[in-house]
Design a protein around this motif. Structure first.
Motif, mmCIF file in Angstrom:
data_model
loop_
_atom_site.group_PDB
_atom_site.id
_atom_site.type_symbol
_atom_site.label_atom_id
_atom_site.label_comp_id
_atom_site.label_asym_id
_atom_site.label_seq_id
_atom_site.Cartn_x
_atom_site.Cartn_y
_atom_site.Cartn_z
ATOM 1 N N ILE A 1 1.369 -0.938 -0.341
ATOM 2 C CA ILE A 1 0.326 -0.002 0.689
ATOM 3 C C ILE A 1 1.234 1.122 0.410
ATOM 4 O O ILE A 1 1.059 2.576 -0.688
ATOM 5 N N ARG A 2 1.795 1.256 0.612
ATOM 6 C CA ARG A 2 2.376 2.306 0.731
ATOM 7 C C ARG A 2 4.129 2.222 -0.771
ATOM 8 O O ARG A 2 5.002 3.260 -0.673
ATOM 9 N N GLY A 3 3.823 1.098 -0.690
ATOM 10 C CA GLY A 3 4.825 0.856 -1.995
ATOM 11 C C GLY A 3 6.147 1.003 -2.587
ATOM 12 O O GLY A 3 7.305 1.117 -2.721
ATOM 13 N N ILE A 4 6.478 -0.014 -0.903
ATOM 14 C CA ILE A 4 7.296 -0.394 -0.557
ATOM 15 C C ILE A 4 7.197 -1.675 -0.982
ATOM 16 O O ILE A 4 6.803 -2.254 -0.516
ATOM 17 N N THR A 5 9.113 -2.344 -0.909
ATOM 18 C CA THR A 5 9.155 -3.724 -1.184
ATOM 19 C C THR A 5 9.739 -4.484 -0.411
ATOM 20 O O THR A 5 10.564 -3.852 0.256
ATOM 21 N N LEU A 6 9.359 -5.302 0.524
ATOM 22 C CA LEU A 6 9.961 -6.092 1.208
ATOM 23 C C LEU A 6 10.617 -7.473 0.338
ATOM 24 O O LEU A 6 10.761 -7.784 -0.133
ATOM 25 N N SER A 7 11.938 -7.417 1.564
ATOM 26 C CA SER A 7 13.065 -8.094 0.870
ATOM 27 C C SER A 7 12.289 -9.937 1.783
ATOM 28 O O SER A 7 13.390 -10.195 3.270
ATOM 29 N N GLU B 1 24.962 -5.523 -2.766
ATOM 30 C CA GLU B 1 25.353 -5.202 -0.810
ATOM 31 C C GLU B 1 25.228 -4.299 -0.747
ATOM 32 O O GLU B 1 25.385 -4.642 0.838
ATOM 33 N N THR B 2 24.795 -3.610 -0.616
ATOM 34 C CA THR B 2 23.986 -2.765 0.616
ATOM 35 C C THR B 2 22.914 -3.296 1.153
ATOM 36 O O THR B 2 22.604 -3.111 1.898
ATOM 37 N N LEU B 3 22.166 -4.201 0.327
ATOM 38 C CA LEU B 3 20.986 -4.790 1.236
ATOM 39 C C LEU B 3 21.918 -5.830 2.209
ATOM 40 O O LEU B 3 21.125 -6.104 3.185
ATOM 41 N N ALA B 4 22.962 -6.342 1.572
ATOM 42 C CA ALA B 4 23.896 -7.440 2.588
ATOM 43 C C ALA B 4 24.179 -6.506 3.905
ATOM 44 O O ALA B 4 23.701 -7.001 5.113
ATOM 45 N N ILE B 5 24.310 -5.450 3.338
ATOM 46 C CA ILE B 5 24.292 -4.428 4.782
ATOM 47 C C ILE B 5 24.020 -4.107 5.562
ATOM 48 O O ILE B 5 23.696 -3.824 6.936
ATOM 49 N N GLN B 6 22.719 -3.928 5.392
ATOM 50 C CA GLN B 6 21.758 -3.863 5.470
ATOM 51 C C GLN B 6 21.329 -4.815 7.368
ATOM 52 O O GLN B 6 20.130 -4.446 7.832
#
Length: 152
Positions: free
Chosen positions: A75-81, A132-137
């Motif tokens: 609904i908020r336009g956010i993508t979850l992984s 790589e950025t997602l791995a850091i997150q």
């Protein structure tokens, strides 16, 4: 709340209950099967009734997929992984998180250095940088959880 949005949330609430199973869901969250049914009913008498957040949290812990959380993000336009191999209660602690963070950051910088060599970042290079950025997150989230555990 818009009728369309209401219907969308109710459908995902129903999917969550069915994922867990109505009997198990009722036992897990301490609500009756009838109450759970009212949370996703499109009957006009229950139009304004939605599943409380503590019930969502309890059920999503047992579900195979976070149906309501994903719907709210959508609904908020956010993508979850979703990474089923990770557990928030992983071994290690803050010290191992710091080591992992520095390693991931070094990998990000190496990837960036390689990507920017020709003066521009291609789509594939951007995708590798994003990975790589997602791995850091993920490492930062684990570190946050470990710090919260130590702060209690």
């Amino acid at each position: 709340m818009q009728k369309q949005l209401s219907s969308y949330l109710k459908k995902h609430s129903e999917a969550l209950v069915k994922d867990v199973g109505i009997e198990a869901a009722a036992a897990l969250c301490g609500k009756s099967k009838a109450t759970l049914g009212r949370y996703y009913s499109d009957d006009p008498d229950h139009a304004e009734r939605f599943m409380p957040i503590d019930v969502v949290a309890a059920l999503e812990t047992a579900a195979r997929f976070p149906h309501v959380t994903a719907a709210l993000a959508d609904i908020r336009g956010i993508t979850l992984s979703h990474d089923g191999t990770r557990s928030n209660a992983g071994a290690g602690g803050v010290n191992s998180d710091v080591v992992a963070l520095s390693q991931r950051f070094a990998m990000l910088m190496a990837e960036y250095n390689q990507s920017i060599e020709d003066g521009k970042i291609s789509i594939n290079e951007a995708k590798r940088l994003l990975t790589e950025t997602l791995a850091i997150q993920k490492v930062l989230i684990d570190m946050k959880l470990h710090l919260e555990d130590e702060a209690v």
